[in-house]
Design a protein around this motif. Structure first.
Motif, mmCIF file in Angstrom:
data_model
loop_
_atom_site.group_PDB
_atom_site.id
_atom_site.type_symbol
_atom_site.label_atom_id
_atom_site.label_comp_id
_atom_site.label_asym_id
_atom_site.label_seq_id
_atom_site.Cartn_x
_atom_site.Cartn_y
_atom_site.Cartn_z
ATOM 1 N N SER A 84 8.671 -6.517 -28.355
ATOM 2 C CA SER A 84 7.569 -7.494 -28.353
ATOM 3 C C SER A 84 7.117 -7.804 -26.930
ATOM 4 C CB SER A 84 8.011 -8.780 -29.060
ATOM 5 O OG SER A 84 8.423 -8.510 -30.383
ATOM 6 N N LEU A 85 6.897 -6.771 -26.180
ATOM 7 C CA LEU A 85 6.560 -6.946 -24.765
ATOM 8 C C LEU A 85 5.208 -7.618 -24.590
ATOM 9 C CD1 LEU A 85 7.985 -3.599 -23.446
ATOM 10 C CD2 LEU A 85 8.552 -5.856 -22.530
ATOM 11 N N LYS A 86 5.125 -8.406 -23.529
ATOM 12 C CA LYS A 86 3.924 -9.159 -23.197
ATOM 13 C C LYS A 86 3.459 -8.761 -21.790
ATOM 14 C CE LYS A 86 5.831 -13.156 -25.667
ATOM 15 N NZ LYS A 86 6.217 -14.591 -25.549
ATOM 16 N N PRO A 87 2.203 -8.958 -21.490
ATOM 17 C CA PRO A 87 1.722 -8.629 -20.133
ATOM 18 C C PRO A 87 2.516 -9.334 -19.038
ATOM 19 C CG PRO A 87 -0.141 -8.932 -21.591
ATOM 20 C CD PRO A 87 1.077 -9.316 -22.385
ATOM 21 N N GLU A 88 2.982 -10.537 -19.318
ATOM 22 C CA GLU A 88 3.750 -11.269 -18.307
ATOM 23 C C GLU A 88 5.135 -10.684 -18.068
ATOM 24 O OE1 GLU A 88 2.201 -12.524 -21.010
ATOM 25 O OE2 GLU A 88 3.368 -14.175 -21.902
ATOM 26 N N ASP A 89 5.535 -9.702 -18.856
ATOM 27 C CA ASP A 89 6.795 -8.999 -18.619
ATOM 28 C C ASP A 89 6.631 -7.894 -17.573
ATOM 29 O OD1 ASP A 89 7.411 -9.218 -22.138
ATOM 30 O OD2 ASP A 89 8.315 -10.445 -20.558
ATOM 31 N N THR A 90 5.399 -7.649 -17.165
ATOM 32 C CA THR A 90 5.146 -6.616 -16.166
ATOM 33 C C THR A 90 5.843 -6.961 -14.863
ATOM 34 O OG1 THR A 90 3.020 -5.976 -17.120
ATOM 35 C CG2 THR A 90 3.361 -5.504 -14.784
ATOM 36 N N ALA A 91 6.663 -6.032 -14.375
ATOM 37 C CA ALA A 91 7.441 -6.265 -13.162
ATOM 38 C C ALA A 91 8.248 -5.016 -12.840
ATOM 39 C CB ALA A 91 8.391 -7.454 -13.343
ATOM 40 N N ILE A 92 8.845 -5.039 -11.672
ATOM 41 C CA ILE A 92 9.891 -4.072 -11.371
ATOM 42 C C ILE A 92 11.201 -4.671 -11.851
ATOM 43 C CG2 ILE A 92 11.128 -2.821 -9.573
ATOM 44 C CD1 ILE A 92 8.576 -2.952 -7.879
ATOM 45 N N TYR A 93 11.927 -3.914 -12.628
ATOM 46 C CA TYR A 93 13.184 -4.379 -13.200
ATOM 47 C C TYR A 93 14.346 -3.758 -12.434
ATOM 48 C CZ TYR A 93 10.893 -6.669 -17.084
ATOM 49 O OH TYR A 93 10.135 -7.521 -17.845
ATOM 50 N N TYR A 94 15.302 -4.603 -12.100
ATOM 51 C CA TYR A 94 16.476 -4.190 -11.346
ATOM 52 C C TYR A 94 17.741 -4.486 -12.140
ATOM 53 C CZ TYR A 94 13.296 -4.343 -7.323
ATOM 54 O OH TYR A 94 12.255 -4.152 -6.462
ATOM 55 N N CYS A 95 18.682 -3.566 -12.078
ATOM 56 C CA CYS A 95 20.003 -3.872 -12.598
ATOM 57 C C CYS A 95 20.911 -4.204 -11.418
ATOM 58 C CB CYS A 95 20.565 -2.721 -13.416
ATOM 59 S SG CYS A 95 20.782 -1.170 -12.527
ATOM 60 N N ALA A 96 21.932 -4.974 -11.715
ATOM 61 C CA ALA A 96 22.839 -5.420 -10.666
ATOM 62 C C ALA A 96 24.238 -5.575 -11.236
ATOM 63 C CB ALA A 96 22.351 -6.741 -10.073
ATOM 64 N N ALA A 97 25.220 -5.506 -10.343
ATOM 65 C CA ALA A 97 26.616 -5.625 -10.753
ATOM 66 C C ALA A 97 27.322 -6.653 -9.885
ATOM 67 C CB ALA A 97 27.323 -4.274 -10.643
ATOM 68 N N ALA A 98 28.194 -7.395 -10.536
ATOM 69 C CA ALA A 98 28.974 -8.409 -9.837
ATOM 70 C C ALA A 98 30.426 -8.308 -10.266
ATOM 71 C CB ALA A 98 28.429 -9.801 -10.154
ATOM 72 N N SER A 99 31.305 -8.650 -9.360
ATOM 73 C CA SER A 99 32.742 -8.612 -9.646
ATOM 74 C C SER A 99 33.079 -9.484 -10.853
ATOM 75 C CB SER A 99 33.509 -9.105 -8.429
ATOM 76 O OG SER A 99 34.859 -9.376 -8.752
ATOM 77 N N LYS A 100 34.096 -9.108 -11.577
ATOM 78 C CA LYS A 100 34.517 -9.886 -12.736
ATOM 79 C C LYS A 100 35.080 -11.240 -12.349
ATOM 80 C CE LYS A 100 39.158 -7.859 -13.140
ATOM 81 N NZ LYS A 100 40.045 -7.060 -14.031
ATOM 82 N N THR A 101 35.373 -11.450 -11.079
ATOM 83 C CA THR A 101 35.890 -12.736 -10.626
ATOM 84 C C THR A 101 34.806 -13.788 -10.452
ATOM 85 O OG1 THR A 101 35.702 -12.106 -8.300
ATOM 86 C CG2 THR A 101 37.769 -11.591 -9.415
ATOM 87 N N LYS A 102 33.537 -13.365 -10.524
ATOM 88 C CA LYS A 102 32.431 -14.314 -10.364
ATOM 89 C C LYS A 102 32.365 -15.252 -11.562
ATOM 90 C CE LYS A 102 30.258 -13.057 -6.524
ATOM 91 N NZ LYS A 102 29.876 -14.008 -5.439
ATOM 92 N N THR A 109 21.673 -15.941 -10.571
ATOM 93 C CA THR A 109 20.891 -15.815 -9.338
ATOM 94 C C THR A 109 21.188 -14.478 -8.665
ATOM 95 O OG1 THR A 109 22.564 -16.785 -7.891
ATOM 96 C CG2 THR A 109 21.085 -18.294 -9.014
ATOM 97 N N PRO A 110 20.239 -13.942 -7.919
ATOM 98 C CA PRO A 110 20.479 -12.664 -7.218
ATOM 99 C C PRO A 110 21.672 -12.729 -6.271
ATOM 100 C CG PRO A 110 18.146 -13.212 -7.203
ATOM 101 C CD PRO A 110 18.859 -14.399 -7.738
ATOM 102 N N GLU A 111 21.922 -13.901 -5.721
ATOM 103 C CA GLU A 111 23.014 -14.035 -4.746
ATOM 104 C C GLU A 111 24.382 -13.797 -5.373
ATOM 105 O OE1 GLU A 111 19.416 -15.635 -3.330
ATOM 106 O OE2 GLU A 111 20.526 -16.260 -5.137
ATOM 107 N N GLY A 112 24.464 -13.849 -6.687
ATOM 108 C CA GLY A 112 25.737 -13.639 -7.358
ATOM 109 C C GLY A 112 26.134 -12.184 -7.498
ATOM 110 N N TYR A 113 25.231 -11.285 -7.116
ATOM 111 C CA TYR A 113 25.458 -9.855 -7.334
ATOM 112 C C TYR A 113 25.559 -9.113 -6.011
ATOM 113 C CZ TYR A 113 24.280 -10.922 -12.141
ATOM 114 O OH TYR A 113 24.275 -11.456 -13.404
#
Length: 126
Positions: A84-102, A109-113
């Motif tokens: 059900s994508l919408k025009p406002e979903d338009t963006a560059i999508y990034y995946c990220a990984a964070a330690s399991k201790t977080k 937040t991006p700072e967590g990754y």
């Protein structure tokens, strides 16, 4: 850990896409995984995430009920199914990984990754 995102593209409003993020280098199941997006002129925004060991998922309100995160630890890959994508979903999508201790609160937040993929562009036409 190295991350490689793929699956972006052009889709019409109401359509679907599935993004993939393949990881390499470390024990994938030990990482919290997150998806973020960024539109021109805007800050990087949290979309959703999945705890390490598949301990649960969490999403920003604007995508709840439309987006679903899953992971396949045997393939070291996390997915973002977008419906059900919408025009406002338009963006560059990034995946990220964070330690399991977080702790969970840091994973919105991006700072967590610590690790990021290169991004894949999703364009939703109206």
């Amino acid at each position: 850990v190295q991350l490689q995102a793929s699956g972006g593209g052009l889709v019409q409003t109401g359509g679907s896409l599935r993004l993939s993020c393949a990881a390499s280098g470390r024990t994938f199941s030990d990482y919290n995984m997150g998806w973020f997006r960024q539109s021109p002129g805007k800050e990087r925004e949290f979309v959703g995430g999945m705890r390490w060991g598949s301990r649960g998922t969490y999403y920003v309100d604007s995508v709840k009920g439309r987006f679903t995160i899953s992971r396949d630890n045997t393939k070291s890959t996390v997915y973002l199914q977008m419906d059900s994508l919408k025009p406002e979903d338009t963006a560059i999508y990034y995946c990220a990984a964070a330690s399991k201790t977080k702790i969970l609160s840091t994973l919105y937040t991006p700072e967590g990754y610590a690790y990021w993929g290169q991004g894949t562009l999703v364009t939703v036409s109206s």
